[in-house]
Design a protein around this motif. Structure first.
Motif, mmCIF file in Angstrom:
data_model
loop_
_atom_site.group_PDB
_atom_site.id
_atom_site.type_symbol
_atom_site.label_atom_id
_atom_site.label_comp_id
_atom_site.label_asym_id
_atom_site.label_seq_id
_atom_site.Cartn_x
_atom_site.Cartn_y
_atom_site.Cartn_z
ATOM 1 N N SER A 198 47.431 38.110 15.941
ATOM 2 C CA SER A 198 48.425 36.991 16.709
ATOM 3 C C SER A 198 47.921 36.410 18.032
ATOM 4 N N ASN A 199 46.862 37.468 18.463
ATOM 5 C CA ASN A 199 46.302 37.155 19.771
ATOM 6 C C ASN A 199 45.173 36.322 19.705
ATOM 7 N N LEU A 200 45.223 34.979 19.467
ATOM 8 C CA LEU A 200 44.149 34.298 19.055
ATOM 9 C C LEU A 200 43.752 33.198 20.201
ATOM 10 N N ALA A 201 43.637 33.315 21.341
ATOM 11 C CA ALA A 201 43.123 32.647 22.599
ATOM 12 C C ALA A 201 41.567 32.673 22.359
ATOM 13 N N VAL A 202 40.970 31.358 22.341
ATOM 14 C CA VAL A 202 39.545 31.328 22.189
ATOM 15 C C VAL A 202 38.588 30.940 23.510
ATOM 16 N N GLN A 203 39.645 30.476 24.522
ATOM 17 C CA GLN A 203 38.917 30.232 25.402
ATOM 18 C C GLN A 203 39.626 30.235 27.005
ATOM 19 N N PHE A 204 38.996 30.120 28.113
ATOM 20 C CA PHE A 204 39.830 30.232 29.134
ATOM 21 C C PHE A 204 39.566 29.124 30.221
ATOM 22 N N ARG A 205 40.565 28.868 30.950
ATOM 23 C CA ARG A 205 40.257 27.693 32.153
ATOM 24 C C ARG A 205 40.474 28.290 33.353
ATOM 25 N N VAL A 206 39.491 28.016 34.337
ATOM 26 C CA VAL A 206 39.881 28.332 35.837
ATOM 27 C C VAL A 206 40.383 27.298 36.487
ATOM 28 N N TYR A 207 41.397 27.557 37.334
ATOM 29 C CA TYR A 207 41.898 26.743 38.564
ATOM 30 C C TYR A 207 41.764 26.990 39.803
ATOM 31 N N LYS A 208 41.352 26.119 40.598
ATOM 32 C CA LYS A 208 41.386 26.220 42.000
ATOM 33 C C LYS A 208 42.140 25.454 42.745
ATOM 34 N N LYS A 209 42.980 26.049 44.105
ATOM 35 C CA LYS A 209 43.817 25.446 44.846
ATOM 36 C C LYS A 209 43.159 24.515 45.675
ATOM 37 N N ALA A 210 43.610 22.980 45.522
ATOM 38 C CA ALA A 210 43.099 22.040 46.257
ATOM 39 C C ALA A 210 43.538 21.802 47.824
ATOM 40 N N ILE A 211 43.257 21.066 48.489
ATOM 41 C CA ILE A 211 43.731 20.784 49.794
ATOM 42 C C ILE A 211 45.168 20.406 49.834
ATOM 43 N N ASP A 212 45.582 19.444 48.800
ATOM 44 C CA ASP A 212 46.891 19.163 48.600
ATOM 45 C C ASP A 212 47.869 20.087 48.188
ATOM 46 N N GLY A 213 47.325 21.360 47.778
ATOM 47 C CA GLY A 213 48.115 22.526 47.570
ATOM 48 C C GLY A 213 48.366 22.574 45.923
#
Length: 491
Positions: A198-213
């Motif tokens: 049931s745990n079928l995640a296949v990839q990850f995404r990385v997010y970074k906080k920008a100047i506008d928040g």
């Protein structure tokens, strides 16, 4: 048939387990619009797979693959055609040396084959193991029946009941970050693939906080899950940044994304001295020496300093008044002297102000063979008993002085004196002033520290004026002679 999975190019976790060689199972991925049915066991050569669906418990089955049962590509050429634009990435992912090796890998039932066909839509079609059901209604319960055929003979079948609801993806945990040499490094953990699949995640995404928040996606290439080791992400940060904040999400094969992980804040200023610049070289040019170097540490530093020595025993002299920015890995030295070998070094300076060790030594010798720029507007005037010359300065940076030429006939002038300024007082030959009414000719040139002399300016002439009455005659004598005559004599 469209199998909407993104193409990945990094190592990923083993999603398919083949503990029993012929254990057939259906993996079901669903979003609000469609569902993807993925078979853990691909059809063998000569086999086909038909998929049926019942819309209610105990209801009749209708065939979804009536027009096109799932079959594996019969030869290498047709497999490559079905794989399409993903072929190069798939071949690299499989580390295959030939087209045949790619064809053999995707047709098998190993974990590697299953994973490759899960990640690459064209490979799934070529292996005959994926089907997209676009006729679902969100929230409905369906029973799927999977039947394997060899010709007209049924060889195996099984059923699976599912509910068409958007999958809930597990959120990554324990996000950690570090900073070194201008690079942020992230690591996080994720639960291993469980037996119920049931745990079928296949990839990850990385997010970074920008100047506008707001948080922006940073990884343009998907980061694939790998249960064998911690998932990682690295990126260089701007030398202007002092703090960075990130979070991570997980994504399943049909694009469902988890909630954000707990964010991590990372200080992007280090107390470490940066690495010294590499590849420093110096080149002599026209009235300059250019120093250049590699800029491998741009993200870790605030800039560079350039140093010079006249001899190896000298203390290094810093040439730049202001620190050179990371985007400028070069410096032009115009303060050197001709005919001398100079020694150059470069250092890098961290954002916290710590300076690296001196770089490798580089040398260059500038030989000046270019004469200075000709001075302009030479003028002559009488100043009392003298002649004054004035002119506009030469624009050359390495000017040493001006040479004064003088004569009494045009074109026949001799070097008579020199001046480090733009004027000169001529007191005459042997300082005996000038002959009244005589004509004198002048010209000047410029000379630099390397001994290069410019051409002379055009000759100018000046007549020294006769402003004084002559001396009275002497001696002056008058006497009366024997005859009525007066004799007058003068010197």
């Amino acid at each position: 048939m469209k199998f909407k999975l993104k193409t990945f190019v990094i190592s990923v976790f083993i999603l398919l387990s083949v503990a029993k060689a012929q254990e057939r199972e259906l993996l079901y991925f669903c979003n609000s619009k469609e569902a993807v049915l993925f078979l853990t066991v691909a059809p063998e050569f000569g086999e086909s797979i038909k998929i049926f669906r019942s819309n209610s418990p105990g209801g009749d089955f209708s065939e979804l693959t009536k027009d096109r049962p799932l079959t594996a590509a019969e030869d290498m050429s047709s497999a490559i055609e079905k794989i399409g634009v993903d072929y190069t990435a798939l071949k690299k992912y499989l580390d295959a040396e030939s087209d045949f090796e790619v064809y053999r890998n995707i047709k098998g039932n190993s974990s590697r084959a299953g994973l490759a066909t899960l990640l690459f839509p064209g490979a799934a079609e070529a292996a005959g193991r994926a089907f997209t059901d676009k006729t679902i209604s969100e929230g409905s319960t369906y029973t799927y029946k999977i039947v394997y055929f060899n010709g007209d003979n049924e060889t195996a079948s099984f059923t699976k009941t599912v509910k068409a609801v958007k999958s809930i993806v597990v959120t990554p945990a324990k996000l950690e970050g570090s900073f070194a040499r201008g690079v942020v490094n992230l690591k996080w953990s994720f639960p291993a693939w469980e037996a119920d699949k049931s745990n079928l995640a296949v990839q990850f995404r990385v997010y970074k906080k920008a100047i506008d928040g707001k948080f922006d996606l940073k990884n343009r290439t998907p980061i694939l899950r790998n249960d064998a080791s911690a998932s990682e992400f690295s990126e260089g940060v701007s030398s202007q940044e002092t703090m960075a904040e990130y979070y991570v999400t997980a994504v399943d094969p049909v694009g469902n994304e988890s909630k954000p992980s707990l964010s991590v804040k990372i200080k992007t200023v280090t107390d470490e001295a940066p690495d010294k610049p590499e590849g420093v070289e110096a080149y002599a040019g026209d009235e300059k020496i250019s120093v250049v170097w590699k800029n491998a540490s741009e993200n870790a530093i605030s800039g560079f300093n350039v140093y010079r020595k006249k001899t190896l025993d000298d203390t290094p002299l810093k040439l730049n008044k202001k620190i050179l920015p990371p985007s400028r890995p070069f410096y032009t030295d115009t303060t050197m002297s001709s005919g001398l070998t100079f020694f150059y070094y470069v250092t890098a300076v961290s954002k916290s102000g710590k300076e690296s060790k001196l770089s490798n030594l580089t040398t260059a010798m500038y030989e000046d063979k270019k004469p200075p720029v000709l001075p302009k507007n030479l003028k002559a005037s009488v100043a009392g008993k003298f002649i004054k010359l004035e002119w506009e300065k030469s624009t050359s940076r390495d000017l040493k002085e001006y040479i004064i030429y003088k004569g009494t006939a045009p074109g026949i002038l001799a070097k008579s004196n020199s001046s480090s300024t733009t004027s000169f007082i001529d007191s005459g030959y042997s300082k005996k002033s000038f002959e009244a009414g005589a004509r004198y000719y002048y010209s000047i040139s410029a000379i630099d520290y390397s001994g290069n002399e410019s051409e002379r300016v055009s000759d100018i002439a000046i007549v020294f004026p006769d402003k004084e009455a002559p001396e009275p005659p002497y001696p002056f004598v008058a006497k009366i002679g024997e005859t009525p005559v007066i004799e007058i004599k003068s010197g």
